[in-house]
Scaffold this motif. Structure first.
Motif, PDB file in Angstrom:
ATOM      1  N   ALA A  85       0.812  -1.424   0.092  1.00 50.75           N
ATOM      2  CA  ALA A  85       0.004   0.066  -0.020  1.00 50.75           C
ATOM      3  C   ALA A  85       0.824   1.350  -0.094  1.00 50.75           C
ATOM      4  N   ALA A  86       2.023   1.045   0.776  1.00 47.09           N
ATOM      5  CA  ALA A  86       2.923   2.353   0.639  1.00 47.09           C
ATOM      6  C   ALA A  86       3.377   2.525  -0.469  1.00 47.09           C
ATOM      7  N   ARG A  87       3.862   1.625  -1.217  1.00 47.14           N
ATOM      8  CA  ARG A  87       4.482   1.587  -2.364  1.00 47.14           C
ATOM      9  C   ARG A  87       3.403   2.257  -3.515  1.00 47.14           C
ATOM     10  N   GLU A  88       2.371   1.776  -3.482  1.00 50.65           N
ATOM     11  CA  GLU A  88       1.217   2.329  -4.400  1.00 50.65           C
ATOM     12  C   GLU A  88       0.886   3.748  -4.102  1.00 50.65           C
ATOM     13  N   ALA A  89       1.045   3.940  -2.670  1.00 51.30           N
ATOM     14  CA  ALA A  89       0.732   5.738  -2.434  1.00 51.30           C
ATOM     15  C   ALA A  89       1.886   6.307  -2.768  1.00 51.30           C
ATOM     16  N   LEU A  90       3.195   5.802  -2.729  1.00 50.25           N
ATOM     17  CA  LEU A  90       4.240   6.457  -3.149  1.00 50.25           C
ATOM     18  C   LEU A  90       4.080   6.784  -4.698  1.00 50.25           C
ATOM     19  N   SER A  91       3.745   5.727  -5.468  1.00 47.75           N
ATOM     20  CA  SER A  91       3.595   5.754  -6.744  1.00 47.75           C
ATOM     21  C   SER A  91       2.341   6.832  -7.190  1.00 47.75           C
ATOM     22  N   ALA A  92       1.532   6.892  -6.495  1.00 48.44           N
ATOM     23  CA  ALA A  92       0.274   7.667  -6.683  1.00 48.44           C
ATOM     24  C   ALA A  92       0.960   8.933  -6.364  1.00 48.44           C
ATOM     25  N   ALA A  93       1.480   9.340  -5.132  1.00 49.03           N
ATOM     26  CA  ALA A  93       2.079  10.699  -4.905  1.00 49.03           C
ATOM     27  C   ALA A  93       2.921  11.155  -5.946  1.00 49.03           C
ATOM     28  N   GLU A  94       3.985  10.282  -6.708  1.00 48.05           N
ATOM     29  CA  GLU A  94       4.778  10.662  -7.639  1.00 48.05           C
ATOM     30  C   GLU A  94       3.968  11.174  -8.713  1.00 48.05           C
ATOM     31  N   GLN A  95       2.925  10.438  -9.200  1.00 49.76           N
ATOM     32  CA  GLN A  95       2.047  10.840 -10.414  1.00 49.76           C
ATOM     33  C   GLN A  95       1.529  12.330 -10.139  1.00 49.76           C
ATOM     34  N   SER A  96       1.021  12.357  -8.733  1.00 50.20           N
ATOM     35  CA  SER A  96       0.437  13.646  -8.176  1.00 50.20           C
ATOM     36  C   SER A  96       1.331  14.768  -8.532  1.00 50.20           C
ATOM     37  N   MET A  97       2.679  14.405  -7.896  1.00 59.12           N
ATOM     38  CA  MET A  97       3.800  15.572  -7.930  1.00 59.12           C
ATOM     39  C   MET A  97       3.977  15.810  -9.562  1.00 59.12           C
ATOM     40  N   LEU A  98       3.979  14.767 -10.508  1.00 64.51           N
ATOM     41  CA  LEU A  98       4.573  15.116 -11.743  1.00 64.51           C
ATOM     42  C   LEU A  98       3.300  16.014 -12.307  1.00 64.51           C
ATOM     43  N   THR A  99       1.962  15.736 -11.930  1.00 65.14           N
ATOM     44  CA  THR A  99       0.876  16.296 -12.371  1.00 65.14           C
ATOM     45  C   THR A  99       0.984  17.722 -12.113  1.00 65.14           C
ATOM     46  N   ALA A 100       1.392  18.001 -10.708  1.00 65.28           N
ATOM     47  CA  ALA A 100       1.283  19.324 -10.026  1.00 65.28           C
ATOM     48  C   ALA A 100       2.502  20.093 -10.670  1.00 65.28           C
ATOM     49  N   VAL A 101       3.689  19.310 -11.012  1.00 65.29           N
ATOM     50  CA  VAL A 101       4.660  20.208 -11.637  1.00 65.29           C
ATOM     51  C   VAL A 101       4.320  20.635 -13.130  1.00 65.29           C
ATOM     52  N   ARG A 102       3.519  19.710 -13.880  1.00 60.91           N
ATOM     53  CA  ARG A 102       2.939  20.338 -15.033  1.00 60.91           C
ATOM     54  C   ARG A 102       1.910  21.288 -15.088  1.00 60.91           C
ATOM     55  N   GLU A 103       1.165  21.096 -13.875  1.00 65.56           N
ATOM     56  CA  GLU A 103       0.161  22.146 -13.735  1.00 65.56           C
ATOM     57  C   GLU A 103       0.572  23.378 -13.504  1.00 65.56           C
ATOM     58  N   ALA A 104       1.904  23.328 -12.396  1.00 68.56           N
ATOM     59  CA  ALA A 104       2.433  24.570 -11.947  1.00 68.56           C
ATOM     60  C   ALA A 104       3.062  25.330 -13.473  1.00 68.56           C
ATOM     61  N   GLN A 105       3.725  24.337 -14.106  1.00 68.33           N
ATOM     62  CA  GLN A 105       4.354  24.914 -15.463  1.00 68.33           C
ATOM     63  C   GLN A 105       3.182  25.796 -16.260  1.00 68.33           C
ATOM     64  N   THR A 106       1.833  24.918 -16.248  1.00 66.08           N
ATOM     65  CA  THR A 106       1.090  25.317 -17.396  1.00 66.08           C
ATOM     66  C   THR A 106       0.442  26.782 -16.655  1.00 66.08           C
ATOM     67  N   ILE A 107       0.303  26.628 -15.489  1.00 63.61           N
ATOM     68  CA  ILE A 107       0.010  27.941 -14.687  1.00 63.61           C
ATOM     69  C   ILE A 107       0.953  29.169 -15.015  1.00 63.61           C
ATOM     70  N   GLU A 108       2.090  28.858 -14.970  1.00 56.02           N
ATOM     71  CA  GLU A 108       3.014  29.859 -15.075  1.00 56.02           C
ATOM     72  C   GLU A 108       2.898  30.394 -16.544  1.00 56.02           C
ATOM     73  N   GLU A 109       2.956  29.377 -17.437  1.00 57.39           N
ATOM     74  CA  GLU A 109       2.749  29.919 -18.888  1.00 57.39           C
ATOM     75  C   GLU A 109       1.538  30.876 -19.222  1.00 57.39           C
ATOM     76  N   VAL A 110       0.381  30.361 -18.438  1.00 63.72           N
ATOM     77  CA  VAL A 110      -0.966  30.919 -18.445  1.00 63.72           C
ATOM     78  C   VAL A 110      -0.773  32.451 -17.827  1.00 63.72           C
ATOM     79  N   SER A 111      -0.072  32.250 -16.714  1.00 65.89           N
ATOM     80  CA  SER A 111       0.134  33.594 -16.099  1.00 65.89           C
ATOM     81  C   SER A 111       0.914  34.518 -17.082  1.00 65.89           C
ATOM     82  N   LYS A 112       2.148  34.031 -17.546  1.00 67.82           N
ATOM     83  CA  LYS A 112       2.699  34.779 -18.637  1.00 67.82           C
ATOM     84  C   LYS A 112       1.621  35.434 -19.803  1.00 67.82           C
ATOM     85  N   GLN A 113       0.821  34.642 -20.255  1.00 68.10           N
ATOM     86  CA  GLN A 113      -0.216  34.893 -21.291  1.00 68.10           C
ATOM     87  C   GLN A 113      -1.220  35.954 -20.804  1.00 68.10           C
TER      88      GLN A 113
END
Length: 305
Positions: A85-113
């Protein structure tokens, strides 16, 4: 193992060995004593080994007693499940982190726009404000130059002079029957006044006054020609620009023979009043061409060419 071997040797000697001990030889007696000594040594060794084993077992019992309680396999299973369960939670957290990073990059680009668009909107608003100001100025200018502005003022100012010139031409060429007046204020159905433009002709024979648009064809042509020439005379007097030539294109079509002669007299009066040198007019009426100072015959020129 040595004890077992001795026991086997004793059994092999049989039950009569002890009875015949008196008759045994010195070698046999020595061997028997040797066997007894060996047996005694083995027994002592066995006792010693037993004591050592007992002591070792005691130490083992003590060591076992000091060991923690027996491990529970269920805990291992639970721990394995928790690890999964911890490994699955870690994988989900890593996916969430990647998604959050992409969203943060998107938000940064959108903010610039958004910032760029905000700056562009600000420029557009500033330009719109300037355009609105310019548009207001041009609308005011258009109003000033419209029929209700300078044109109306110019007509109001020029109306009496134009009417006087047109009436002079009518009087000199057509007699006192018709007089014209220019109206820039018209009466509505409710009796109010509104800005407008109309040329009212007064007929001295009938005593009627009506708009020039309601006159017959020949009469309207004559009055309109006088008004047109009056405008030319007014411009020549008030603009400071000198014109020497007038042009007319078949304006006599609706006139009868008598009015055609009056029409020609009006032309000459205009030339005199305005100081013009000449007028070119197009006509297919022989009466008018006969009254002209010179005739340009296009048919003759075409035949000669």
């Amino acid at each position: 193992m040595t004890l077992v071997e001795i026991e086997q040797e004793l059994q092999a000697l049989g039950p009569g060995v002890a009875a015949d001990a008196a008759g045994e030889t010195a070698d046999e007696r020595a061997e028997r004593q040797q066997i007894a000594a060996a047996r005694q040594a083995v027994e002592e060794q066995l006792e010693q080994q037993a004591r050592l084993a007992t002591a070792a077992l005691a130490r083992l019992d003590h060591a076992l007693a000091s060991l923690p309680s027996a491990f529970d396999e269920r805990q291992v299973t639970q721990a394995s499940q928790a690890l999964g369960a911890a490994r699955e939670a870690l994988s989900a957290a890593e996916q969430s982190m990647l998604t959050a990073v992409r969203e943060a990059q998107t938000i940064e680009e959108v903010s610039k726009q958004v910032a760029a668009l905000a700056e562009r909107c600000e420029r557009v608003r500033a330009r719109s404000a300037r355009v609105e100001d310019e548009l207001g100025n041009w609308n005011l200018f258009a109003r000033c130059m419209s029929n209700d502005g300078l044109i109306a003022l110019a007509i109001d100012d020029a109306g009496p002079a134009l009417s006087a010139l047109a009436n002079d031409l009518l009087l000199a060429c057509y007699g006192p029957r018709f007089t014209v007046s220019i109206h820039t204020l018209l009466e509505t159905a409710k009796g109010d006044q509104k800005e407008g433009f109309d040329i009212v002709v007064h007929d001295g024979d009938t005593g009627e006054s009506k708009s020039v648009s309601l006159m017959s064809g020949g009469e309207r042509t004559f009055v309109e020609s006088c008004l047109t020439r009056a405008i030319a005379l007014y411009l020549a007097r008030n603009t400071g620009r000198r014109y020497t030539t007038l042009f007319t294109d078949e304006a006599d079509g609706a006139l009868d023979s008598q009015r055609k002669r009056m029409f020609m007299a009006m032309k000459r009066e205009v030339l005199r009043l305005g100081g013009y040198e000449r007028e070119f007019f197009v006509s297919q009426t022989p009466e008018l061409t006969a009254m002209a100072d010179a005739v340009i015959d296009l048919d003759a020129l075409k035949a000669q060419g």
